[in-house]
Design a protein around this motif. Sequence first.
Motif, PDB file in Angstrom:
ATOM      1  N   THR A 144     -36.175  17.441  12.665  1.00  0.00           N
ATOM      2  CA  THR A 144     -35.415  18.051  11.572  1.00  0.00           C
ATOM      3  C   THR A 144     -34.123  18.557  11.873  1.00  0.00           C
ATOM      4  OG1 THR A 144     -37.612  18.454  10.641  1.00  0.00           O
ATOM      5  CG2 THR A 144     -35.701  19.450   9.342  1.00  0.00           C
ATOM      6  N   GLU A 145     -33.733  19.342  12.832  1.00  0.00           N
ATOM      7  CA  GLU A 145     -32.520  19.882  13.306  1.00  0.00           C
ATOM      8  C   GLU A 145     -31.464  19.013  14.142  1.00  0.00           C
ATOM      9  OE1 GLU A 145     -33.464  23.457  15.699  1.00  0.00           O
ATOM     10  OE2 GLU A 145     -34.485  24.341  14.007  1.00  0.00           O
ATOM     11  N   ASN A 146     -32.110  18.096  14.804  1.00  0.00           N
ATOM     12  CA  ASN A 146     -31.331  17.022  15.435  1.00  0.00           C
ATOM     13  C   ASN A 146     -32.013  15.558  15.577  1.00  0.00           C
ATOM     14  OD1 ASN A 146     -29.328  15.900  17.077  1.00  0.00           O
ATOM     15  ND2 ASN A 146     -30.227  16.758  19.012  1.00  0.00           N
ATOM     16  N   PRO A 147     -31.858  14.867  14.516  1.00  0.00           N
ATOM     17  CA  PRO A 147     -32.676  13.486  14.441  1.00  0.00           C
ATOM     18  C   PRO A 147     -32.135  12.368  15.568  1.00  0.00           C
ATOM     19  CG  PRO A 147     -31.509  14.036  12.554  1.00  0.00           C
ATOM     20  CD  PRO A 147     -30.966  15.219  13.433  1.00  0.00           C
ATOM     21  N   ASP A 148     -31.011  13.027  16.453  1.00  0.00           N
ATOM     22  CA  ASP A 148     -30.628  12.064  17.391  1.00  0.00           C
ATOM     23  C   ASP A 148     -31.451  12.464  18.763  1.00  0.00           C
ATOM     24  OD1 ASP A 148     -28.972  10.449  15.735  1.00  0.00           O
ATOM     25  OD2 ASP A 148     -27.383  11.671  16.058  1.00  0.00           O
ATOM     26  N   ASN A 149     -32.121  13.374  18.798  1.00  0.00           N
ATOM     27  CA  ASN A 149     -32.840  13.741  20.141  1.00  0.00           C
ATOM     28  C   ASN A 149     -33.619  12.701  20.590  1.00  0.00           C
ATOM     29  OD1 ASN A 149     -34.966  15.060  22.032  1.00  0.00           O
ATOM     30  ND2 ASN A 149     -33.539  16.786  21.459  1.00  0.00           N
ATOM     31  N   ALA A 150     -33.142  11.994  21.584  1.00  0.00           N
ATOM     32  CA  ALA A 150     -33.673  11.039  22.494  1.00  0.00           C
ATOM     33  C   ALA A 150     -35.164  10.973  22.942  1.00  0.00           C
ATOM     34  CB  ALA A 150     -32.952  10.204  23.463  1.00  0.00           C
ATOM     35  N   ASP A 151     -35.365  12.362  23.731  1.00  0.00           N
ATOM     36  CA  ASP A 151     -36.713  12.463  23.950  1.00  0.00           C
ATOM     37  C   ASP A 151     -37.801  12.756  22.824  1.00  0.00           C
ATOM     38  OD1 ASP A 151     -35.990  12.462  26.669  1.00  0.00           O
ATOM     39  OD2 ASP A 151     -35.250  14.496  26.731  1.00  0.00           O
ATOM     40  N   ALA A 152     -37.242  13.484  21.989  1.00  0.00           N
ATOM     41  CA  ALA A 152     -38.333  13.636  20.849  1.00  0.00           C
ATOM     42  C   ALA A 152     -38.608  12.400  19.840  1.00  0.00           C
ATOM     43  CB  ALA A 152     -37.682  14.764  19.658  1.00  0.00           C
ATOM     44  N   ARG A 153     -37.554  11.550  19.689  1.00  0.00           N
ATOM     45  CA  ARG A 153     -37.608  10.372  19.194  1.00  0.00           C
ATOM     46  C   ARG A 153     -38.759   9.402  19.911  1.00  0.00           C
ATOM     47  NH1 ARG A 153     -33.765   8.886  15.230  1.00  0.00           N
ATOM     48  NH2 ARG A 153     -34.000   6.513  15.525  1.00  0.00           N
ATOM     49  N   SER A 154     -38.729   9.358  21.166  1.00  0.00           N
ATOM     50  CA  SER A 154     -39.705   8.598  22.086  1.00  0.00           C
ATOM     51  C   SER A 154     -40.802   9.158  21.924  1.00  0.00           C
ATOM     52  CB  SER A 154     -38.867   8.615  23.513  1.00  0.00           C
ATOM     53  OG  SER A 154     -39.886   7.933  24.289  1.00  0.00           O
ATOM     54  N   MET A 155     -41.071  10.396  21.989  1.00  0.00           N
ATOM     55  CA  MET A 155     -42.540  11.031  22.046  1.00  0.00           C
ATOM     56  C   MET A 155     -42.990  10.745  20.611  1.00  0.00           C
ATOM     57  SD  MET A 155     -43.759  14.888  22.727  1.00  0.00           S
ATOM     58  CE  MET A 155     -43.697  14.567  24.516  1.00  0.00           C
ATOM     59  N   HIS A 156     -42.460  10.987  19.605  1.00  0.00           N
ATOM     60  CA  HIS A 156     -42.736  10.534  18.287  1.00  0.00           C
ATOM     61  C   HIS A 156     -43.284   9.113  18.182  1.00  0.00           C
ATOM     62  CE1 HIS A 156     -42.473  10.098  13.933  1.00  0.00           C
ATOM     63  NE2 HIS A 156     -42.737  11.318  13.955  1.00  0.00           N
ATOM     64  N   ARG A 157     -42.648   8.075  18.689  1.00  0.00           N
ATOM     65  CA  ARG A 157     -42.887   6.873  18.811  1.00  0.00           C
ATOM     66  C   ARG A 157     -44.504   6.548  19.372  1.00  0.00           C
ATOM     67  NH1 ARG A 157     -37.392   5.604  19.536  1.00  0.00           N
ATOM     68  NH2 ARG A 157     -37.937   5.533  21.723  1.00  0.00           N
ATOM     69  N   ARG A 158     -44.616   7.368  20.401  1.00  0.00           N
ATOM     70  CA  ARG A 158     -45.740   7.186  21.407  1.00  0.00           C
ATOM     71  C   ARG A 158     -47.005   8.000  20.476  1.00  0.00           C
ATOM     72  NH1 ARG A 158     -42.508   9.263  25.713  1.00  0.00           N
ATOM     73  NH2 ARG A 158     -44.139  11.121  25.801  1.00  0.00           N
ATOM     74  N   ILE A 159     -46.631   9.033  19.861  1.00  0.00           N
ATOM     75  CA  ILE A 159     -47.748   9.645  18.778  1.00  0.00           C
ATOM     76  C   ILE A 159     -48.037   8.724  17.867  1.00  0.00           C
ATOM     77  CG2 ILE A 159     -48.082  11.649  17.586  1.00  0.00           C
ATOM     78  CD1 ILE A 159     -48.432  12.157  20.435  1.00  0.00           C
ATOM     79  N   ASP A 160     -47.076   8.049  17.236  1.00  0.00           N
ATOM     80  CA  ASP A 160     -47.242   6.956  15.952  1.00  0.00           C
ATOM     81  C   ASP A 160     -48.157   6.194  16.763  1.00  0.00           C
ATOM     82  OD1 ASP A 160     -46.264   8.893  14.229  1.00  0.00           O
ATOM     83  OD2 ASP A 160     -44.261   7.622  14.380  1.00  0.00           O
ATOM     84  N   GLU A 161     -47.857   5.522  17.488  1.00  0.00           N
ATOM     85  CA  GLU A 161     -48.834   4.485  18.299  1.00  0.00           C
ATOM     86  C   GLU A 161     -50.137   4.805  18.572  1.00  0.00           C
ATOM     87  OE1 GLU A 161     -46.237   2.997  21.503  1.00  0.00           O
ATOM     88  OE2 GLU A 161     -44.908   2.192  20.357  1.00  0.00           O
TER      89      GLU A 161
END
Length: 595
Positions: A144-161
Motif C-alpha cells: 500500500t505504501e510502496n507498490p514497487d517493492n520487489a521483495d514484497a511483490r515476490s512474496m505476495h505472488r508466492r502466498i497467492d500460489e
Amino acid sequence: MNRCLPAIACTIVLAGCAAQRSYNEGQALLAQGRNEDAMPRLRAALQADPRNIEYRFAYLTARERVIRDLLDRAQAAAARNDATEATRLYYRVLAIDTGNVRSREGLAALERDRRHARLMRDADAALARNDTEGVSILLRQILTENPDNADARSMHRRIDEAATRTATPPQLQAALRKLVTIEFREAPLRQIFEVLARMSELNFVLDRDVRPDLRSTIFLRNTSVEAVINLLLLMNQLEQRVVDANTIVIYPNTPAKLREYQPLAVRTFLLATADAKVVANTIRTIVRSRDVIVDEKLNMIVMRDSPDAIRLAERLVLLHDAPEPEVMLEVEVLEVKRSRLLALGITWPGQVSLTPLASGTTGNLTLQDLRNLNASTIGVAVDPMTIQAQQQVNDSNLLANPRIRARNREKAKILIGDRLPTITSTSTSTGFVAETVTYIDAGLKLDVEPTIYPDGEVAIRIALDVSNIVSQIQTRSGTIAYQLGTRSASTTLRLKDGENQVLAGLIQDDERISANRVPALGAVPVLGRLFGGQTDESNKTEIVLSITPHLLRNVQRPDAAMANFESGTEATLRSTNAASAGPASAGDGRCAVSH
C-alpha cells in the motif's frame, strides 16, 4: 565628522577589494570543477557586497550545482542499498539548503524502506510459522505504501500460489485442510453437514431458509474438508460465512441473504501510473463491483465490496499499475546548404542613345535647334562596359540535436524556427475595420510518437516538416503575406534499443545560367568570353535526419501467477478448486464415512 569620512571611504574600498578577490577565487575554483569548494568564496563575496547581482547569481548557480550533484549521488547510493551513505549525503544537502524538498523526501523514503525491511523480516518469520494471514497483512501494508517493492511483490505472488484463502483463521485452516473420504447417495444435506462436523470438529449453522428437503450425492476420497464444503455449496446454490475459528454459517445464495450475511470491506487504491478511470472500469467489468468511486484529482479508487472481490481487485490493480515505459529519443537534424556563383566575362555596351541638345537657357528644344543639328548639338549616351570576374562558394550546416524523453504512445513535438504573424482585416458596412492576427510556424518541425514493445523494440511515427520564407507579398490593403517553401516527410520506423536510422534525400537543387553576349561574336567558343558575360549559379540544400531510441523503462511482462489466476464462478468470486487433497500418509487424521 570630516575626519571620519576618509576612514569610512577606505573601509568601503577595502571591502570591495576583498569581495572582488573572493569572487575571483570562487570563479577559478568553478572553472576547475570544484563547485563545493567555490561556494564559501562566493558566499563571502556576496556577504561583503549583498547588492551585487553578479555575485548573487554566481553563488546561487554554484549552490544549485552542488545540491544537484549531492542529490544524484544520494539517489545512486539508495539504489545500491547503501542507506548510510545516502543519509549522509541528504543531510549535507540540508546543511546547504534547509528547506530542500527532495532531500527531505529522500530521507523519508529511506526511513520507509527501513520500516519495510523490518516488516519483511516479520513476514518471513510468519511464513516460517505457516501464518499466511499474518504474512498477507504485512505485505498489504508494504504494498500500500510502496507498490514497487520487489521483495514484497515476490512474496505476495508466492502466498497467492500457495494459500487457498488468506482471510481464514489459522485454526480453521488446519481443520479445513484435514483429509476425509465420504460417500453419500441422495442423503439429506443436513445429515452430510452433521457428519462433516463430527469428522472436522467444526460447527455448521444452517440458516432457517435453507430447504430441509435438499439432498446430495457425493463420493470423494482423500479430499480436504474445504473442498467438500465448497462442492456442497456449489451444487446446492448455497453460500458460507466464517463466524469464528470453528463456526461456519450456511445460507442460501440469494441477493437478500447476501446483503444480510456477506461481510463488506472498504479498500483504497492510490495509483502511481495507471489511469484511475481505466482501472475502475476494469474492476466494474471483471469484479462486477458497483460501489467504486474514482477521485481523478488524486488518481485514487475507493471500492466497497466483499473480501473476495477486494482480493481480486488488488491483483487487477497490480497488473494495471505498472511503471510507464519511457524512451529517450536522440535526434539529429542536419541541413546542408551549398551555393556556387561564377560570374566571368565582359559586358559590352548594349545600346547607344542620341539626344538633341537645347541651345537656350530654358532647356527646351526649339525648331531652330532641330534645323541646326550637327556633331556639337547632339548628345550621345553609351552603356558602360563591365568586366566580370567573380566566384563565390558558400557552405553552411544547420544542426539541431535535441534529446526528447517520451512516454509510450504519447506525442512529442519540436519546433525550431519562427512564428510569422499574418494579419486578416475584416470591414463592416458601417466602416469599422477589425484586424485578426494569426501565426504560421516556419522552420523545423518534428513530431514523434513512440510505441514501445516488450521485446525491446520501439516503433516511431515521425513527421518532419522544414519550411522557410521564400518571399513577402504585399496585398492591396497593405498587409504582408508570406510565401513559404516547404519540404516534409512522414514515416514509421521500428528500431531496436540503441539502433540508429538515418533519413536523407530531402534535396532541393536549383541551377541558373544567365548570359549577356554580343550577337554572333559571343557564340564563338573560348573567345566568346571576350564578347559577353555569363553568370552560373547553383544552390543545393539537403535535409538529413538521424534518430536513435534509448529505452529508459521497458514494458514489464506479468509473470504467470499474475497473468493467469482463478476468479471463481459466474455466481461467486470464491475459489471452488477441489484439487487440494494430498497423498495419503500415516497419522494424517484422515476420516472415512460411507452412507
